[in-house]
Design an enzyme around this catalytic site. Structure first.
Site, PDB file in Angstrom:
ATOM      1  N   SER A  61      -1.175   0.068  17.246  1.00 23.89           N
ATOM      2  CA  SER A  61      -1.292   1.138  16.416  1.00 23.89           C
ATOM      3  C   SER A  61      -2.473   1.788  16.632  1.00 23.89           C
ATOM      4  O   SER A  61      -2.554   2.574  17.807  1.00 23.89           O
ATOM      5  CB  SER A  61      -1.388   0.553  14.755  1.00 23.89           C
ATOM      6  OG  SER A  61      -1.171   1.557  13.861  1.00 23.89           O
ATOM      7  N   ASP A  69       9.520   3.841  12.695  1.00 24.90           N
ATOM      8  CA  ASP A  69       8.384   3.778  12.780  1.00 24.90           C
ATOM      9  C   ASP A  69       7.894   5.508  12.951  1.00 24.90           C
ATOM     10  O   ASP A  69       8.780   6.074  13.822  1.00 24.90           O
ATOM     11  CB  ASP A  69       7.485   3.077  13.974  1.00 24.90           C
ATOM     12  CG  ASP A  69       6.141   3.124  14.124  1.00 24.90           C
ATOM     13  OD1 ASP A  69       5.469   3.877  13.854  1.00 24.90           O
ATOM     14  OD2 ASP A  69       5.425   2.076  14.258  1.00 24.90           O
ATOM     15  N   HIS A 127       7.029   0.283  10.998  1.00 25.31           N
ATOM     16  CA  HIS A 127       5.601  -0.166  11.513  1.00 25.31           C
ATOM     17  C   HIS A 127       4.943  -1.361  11.145  1.00 25.31           C
ATOM     18  O   HIS A 127       4.696  -1.743  10.207  1.00 25.31           O
ATOM     19  CB  HIS A 127       4.742   1.047  11.244  1.00 25.31           C
ATOM     20  CG  HIS A 127       3.320   1.131  11.869  1.00 25.31           C
ATOM     21  ND1 HIS A 127       3.245   1.596  12.984  1.00 25.31           N
ATOM     22  CD2 HIS A 127       2.105   0.846  11.251  1.00 25.31           C
ATOM     23  CE1 HIS A 127       1.949   1.611  13.577  1.00 25.31           C
ATOM     24  NE2 HIS A 127       1.191   1.110  12.308  1.00 25.31           N
TER      25      HIS A 127
END
Length: 318
Positions: free
Chosen positions: A166, A259, A289
């Site tokens: 991320s 995502d 995500h």
């Protein structure tokens, strides 16, 4: 374009159940301090994963860049580490504003054990208290310390991979660019797990994911505003705007179908290939995500994890 303000109808029952248990206010970054407190409480309710007993975990404070504060680096070293072992330099996620290196203890320790390698995890400063370029500076400080002290730590300096998830994936990409442009260290590879790469929030996927229970458009916009602190982005803070990706180490990019980073991650992998960089891309259908961290026993998550471990193994020769 279908805006997904309720993601669950698009997910299988297991992924939908995870989203269903997420508090809608969990990722509200209008008050960063309150968001941090809520996330700490939420994560504190999760089972504590067991750590492998054959891995030593220690910490070292390393000098910051150009007089910046010292940076905390966590080291995970398996027992009996042979001389000349590889290393993974890991950068945690959290949207540039949340979490710490401590939250990835289980991941880092297990990888150290599984690959018989050193894992170093950097606890960089967070925005908005420390906006860009502080985060990449801290990541680079830890990376250069690891490279400079590689031999003393039993590490082959030619076998260091950078990686992150991320925000950590975005910082890994930015730090790899920074290392390329500032005389190294040379890296064996980059593991970019659903990386946060593009401050512009203009792609279709960045506009599609609005469900507040997952990392969503509004949260992402606020995170980028906090990270940039009103300053113009650079290629190190927002790697998607880089026009020259040549000379970077081989990359592995993965992301879930649902995502909001999907489009920017696919575009970055393509741009790496066009620049002559060896790059692999995996898109996992039905994943959102970070879903693989919540559904570790799901077949999709297990394939996801196995694919990452395979990249590490073949790149570092573990």
């Amino acid at each position: 374009m279908t805006v997904l303000d309720d993601l669950t109808p698009r997910l299988d029952e297991h992924h939908a159940a995870v989203v269903g248990m997420m508090p809608p206010e969990l990722l509200d970054l209008t008050d960063v301090a309150a968001c941090r407190t809520m996330i700490e409480g939420f994560l504190g309710q999760m089972p504590t994963p067991e750590l492998p007993d054959n891995v030593d975990i220690s910490e070292v404070m390393v000098p910051g860049v150009d007089g910046d504060p010292d940076v905390r680096l966590k080291l995970y070293v398996p027992d009996g580490l042979p001389t000349g072992s590889p290393a993974l330099y890991w950068i945690h996620g959290g949207g540039m504003v949340l979490l710490s290196a401590d939250g990835d203890d289980a991941l880092c320790a297990q990888r150290a054990a599984d690959h018989n390698m050193v894992v170093a995890s950097v606890d960089y400063r967070l925005a908005p208290e420390s906006p860009a370029p502080a985060l990449v500076n801290d990541c680079y400080a830890g990376l250069t310390w690891l490279a400079d002290n590689a031999t003393a730590r039993g590490v082959d300096p030619a076998r260091i991979m950078i990686g992150g998830a991320s925000a950590g994936g975005g910082l890994a990409a930015g730090t790899a660019l920074y290392a390329r442009d500032n005389g190294g260290p040379d890296l064996a590879g980059q593991l970019l797990v659903f990386p946060m790469l593009d401050h512009r929030n203009e792609t279709a996927s960045s506009q599609t994911i609005t469900d507040p229970r997952v990392w969503n458009r509004q949260t992402n916009i606020l995170a980028w505003e906090a990270y940039l602190g009103g300053e113009a982005p650079t290629v190190y803070s927002s790697p998607s705007i880089a026009t020259d990706l040549s000379g970077l180490p081989p990359a592995y990019v993965n992301v879930g179908q649902f995502d909001l980073f999907l489009d920017e991650d696919v575009a970055y992998a393509r741009a790496l290939l066009e620049a002559g960089v060896a790059a692999e891309l995996r898109v996992y259908p039905g994943a959102f995500h970070g879903s693989q961290s919540f559904l570790v026993d799901h077949p999709l998550s297990q394939r996801w994890q196995a694919d990452e471990e395979a990249f590490i193994k073949r790149t570092l020769g573990t």
